[in-house]
Design a protein around this motif. Structure first.
Motif, PDB file in Angstrom:
ATOM      1  N   GLN A  10       0.928 -13.256  53.958  1.00 52.96           N
ATOM      2  CA  GLN A  10       0.043 -13.488  53.181  1.00 52.96           C
ATOM      3  C   GLN A  10       0.553 -13.060  51.738  1.00 52.96           C
ATOM      4  N   MET A  12      -0.276 -12.016  48.294  1.00 50.22           N
ATOM      5  CA  MET A  12      -1.585 -11.444  47.727  1.00 50.22           C
ATOM      6  C   MET A  12      -1.455 -11.096  46.348  1.00 50.22           C
ATOM      7  N   ASP A  13      -0.326 -10.852  45.585  1.00 49.81           N
ATOM      8  CA  ASP A  13      -0.489 -10.194  44.358  1.00 49.81           C
ATOM      9  C   ASP A  13       0.478 -11.204  43.382  1.00 49.81           C
ATOM     10  N   PRO A 128       2.272   1.066  50.301  1.00 46.39           N
ATOM     11  CA  PRO A 128       0.926   1.986  50.817  1.00 46.39           C
ATOM     12  C   PRO A 128       1.255   3.106  51.561  1.00 46.39           C
ATOM     13  N   HIS A 186      -3.365  -4.983  44.137  1.00 46.58           N
ATOM     14  CA  HIS A 186      -2.907  -5.261  45.179  1.00 46.58           C
ATOM     15  C   HIS A 186      -3.994  -4.761  46.249  1.00 46.58           C
ATOM     16  N   LEU A 187      -4.514  -5.577  46.916  1.00 46.97           N
ATOM     17  CA  LEU A 187      -5.903  -5.307  47.846  1.00 46.97           C
ATOM     18  C   LEU A 187      -5.466  -4.279  48.949  1.00 46.97           C
ATOM     19  N   TYR A 188      -4.301  -4.722  49.685  1.00 46.19           N
ATOM     20  CA  TYR A 188      -3.726  -3.710  50.468  1.00 46.19           C
ATOM     21  C   TYR A 188      -2.903  -2.614  50.404  1.00 46.19           C
ATOM     22  N   SER A 189      -2.059  -2.940  49.406  1.00 46.34           N
ATOM     23  CA  SER A 189      -1.081  -1.520  49.002  1.00 46.34           C
ATOM     24  C   SER A 189      -1.967  -0.572  48.190  1.00 46.34           C
ATOM     25  N   ALA A 192      -7.097  -1.155  50.118  1.00 42.80           N
ATOM     26  CA  ALA A 192      -7.714  -0.983  51.373  1.00 42.80           C
ATOM     27  C   ALA A 192      -7.711   0.571  52.048  1.00 42.80           C
ATOM     28  N   ASP A 193      -6.582   1.047  52.136  1.00 44.37           N
ATOM     29  CA  ASP A 193      -6.626   2.535  52.751  1.00 44.37           C
ATOM     30  C   ASP A 193      -7.898   3.571  51.952  1.00 44.37           C
ATOM     31  N   ARG A 288     -11.346 -10.642  51.115  1.00 44.24           N
ATOM     32  CA  ARG A 288     -11.046  -9.378  51.094  1.00 44.24           C
ATOM     33  C   ARG A 288     -10.996  -8.511  49.759  1.00 44.24           C
ATOM     34  N   PHE A 292     -12.543  -4.925  49.936  1.00 45.78           N
ATOM     35  CA  PHE A 292     -11.700  -3.603  49.747  1.00 45.78           C
ATOM     36  C   PHE A 292     -12.021  -3.212  48.243  1.00 45.78           C
TER      37      PHE A 292
END
Length: 347
Positions: A10, A12-13, A128, A186-189, A192-193, A288, A292
């Motif tokens: 993916q 994503m950024d 992350p 960045h959605l994940y880095s 999200a957490d 997403r 998030f």
């Protein structure tokens, strides 16, 4: 690439743009010159090259040589930060970039006294992993960026810290839960957490949003979307008529609706359409993003349009079983819709 599940990459950024460009350029070269290649090997080599440029600091050195070309002056960014500080908000910066790059970039964007705006500055945080790995302790840097050896028992304003982890950050600051609003691109880095595991409020920075909003506010887009919705309602209502003449009209409406659907999609990007939706469905990125982030915007400077104490409330979006009511309102004129009256006369 014909991968499935976890093997599907993916992008994503904004850091993905050079990687995608390099991938497409190399693939194009190989195909045009009849060079056989394994997709997995190609992706791995390019990813390693991108990572090396980033991790070894080559990218930072290139940017530092010409800050005017790569980094915009941040008058509005300074205004946002200064406004928050004046309202007694505590600010912190967590970045994966090294201190030398952050310092030069922030001086260029915000001014030489940028550190006075932040209560904590953490560099080379290794996000992350910063949010999930408890093992890395904080290290203090001196003003020249050299590591210090003393144990960190508190995070002091005006000091620069390297690495560390979120669990020590929470313990040392006492900042927890919904009292914290964290912005990232960045959605994940970044996000999200923090949302799923720690309950922070999160804000996503999506620069492409500026272009998307400009397009959806054009008269062409609003005309097209309104008529598309009206056609959809007409098709749903009139499909019960099965005589030859009615069927012909329905076919013409269906064809016109499909043309308008393609038109509204192509207004954003002829190849991919909007990054937020594909026709009536939200894209994976959009889903997403909503999952998030509590809010999202094109730039942190968008906050200048709102009072510091402004509350953003979630919008009610129609569910599938609620959609027919919305369409009935649209097609019967119960809702005031831009340009609909004009289109009645046209059609």
């Amino acid at each position: 690439f014909a991968f499935q599940g976890p093997s599907l990459k993916q992008f994503m950024d904004i850091f993905s743009l050079p990687e995608m460009t390099l991938l497409s350029s190399v693939i194009d070269y190989f195909i045009n010159h009849g060079i056989e290649f394994d997709q997995v090997h190609l992706y791995k080599d390019i990813s390693d090259a991108i990572r090396d440029v980033h991790v070894k600091g080559v990218m930072y050195k290139w940017i530092e040589k010409d800050l005017e070309q790569y980094i915009l002056h941040g008058d509005e960014i300074y205004a946002v930060l200064n406004r928050l500080v004046n309202h007694k908000k505590k600010l912190f910066l967590i970045t994966n970039s090294p201190f030398s790059f952050v310092d030069k970039g922030m001086k260029h964007m915000v001014g030489k006294n940028w550190r006075d705006l932040f209560d904590m500055v953490i560099v080379q945080a290794d996000k992350p992993n910063f949010f999930t790995d408890r093992r890395k302790p904080f290290r203090k840097l001196d003003d020249k960026g050299s590591l210090q050896w003393d144990k960190i028992n508190q995070l002091e304003k005006g000091k620069i810290y390297k690495e560390g982890n979120l669990f020590d950050f929470l313990r040392l600051t006492g900042w927890r839960g919904s009292k914290v609003l964290y912005f990232g691109d960045h959605l994940y880095s970044d996000l999200a957490d923090l949302m799923l595991r720690h309950g922070w409020r999160t804000g996503a920075i999506v620069p492409e949003l500026e272009t998307e909003i400009r397009i959806i506010n054009t008269e062409q887009y609003m005309h097209s979307l309104t008529w598309q919705q009206a056609l959809t309602g007409l098709l749903e209502r009139m499909q019960m008529y099965q005589d030859a003449e009615s069927k012909q009209v329905l076919l013409e409406w269906m064809k016109e609706r499909q043309e308008i659907r393609s038109l509204t999609k192509n207004l954003f990007n002829p190849q991919f359409g909007s990054i937020f939706r594909t026709f009536h469905n939200p894209t994976y990125f959009s889903r997403r993003l909503v999952r998030f982030s509590d809010i999202y915007m094109a730039s942190i400077s968008c906050l200048l349009n709102y009072d510091v104490n402004f509350t953003f409330y979630p919008r009610r979006t129609p569910l599938q079983h609620e959609a027919p009511l919305w369409m009935d309102q649209l097609c019967t004129g119960c809702m005031k819709t831009p340009f609909l009256e004009e289109m009645v006369h046209i059609r």
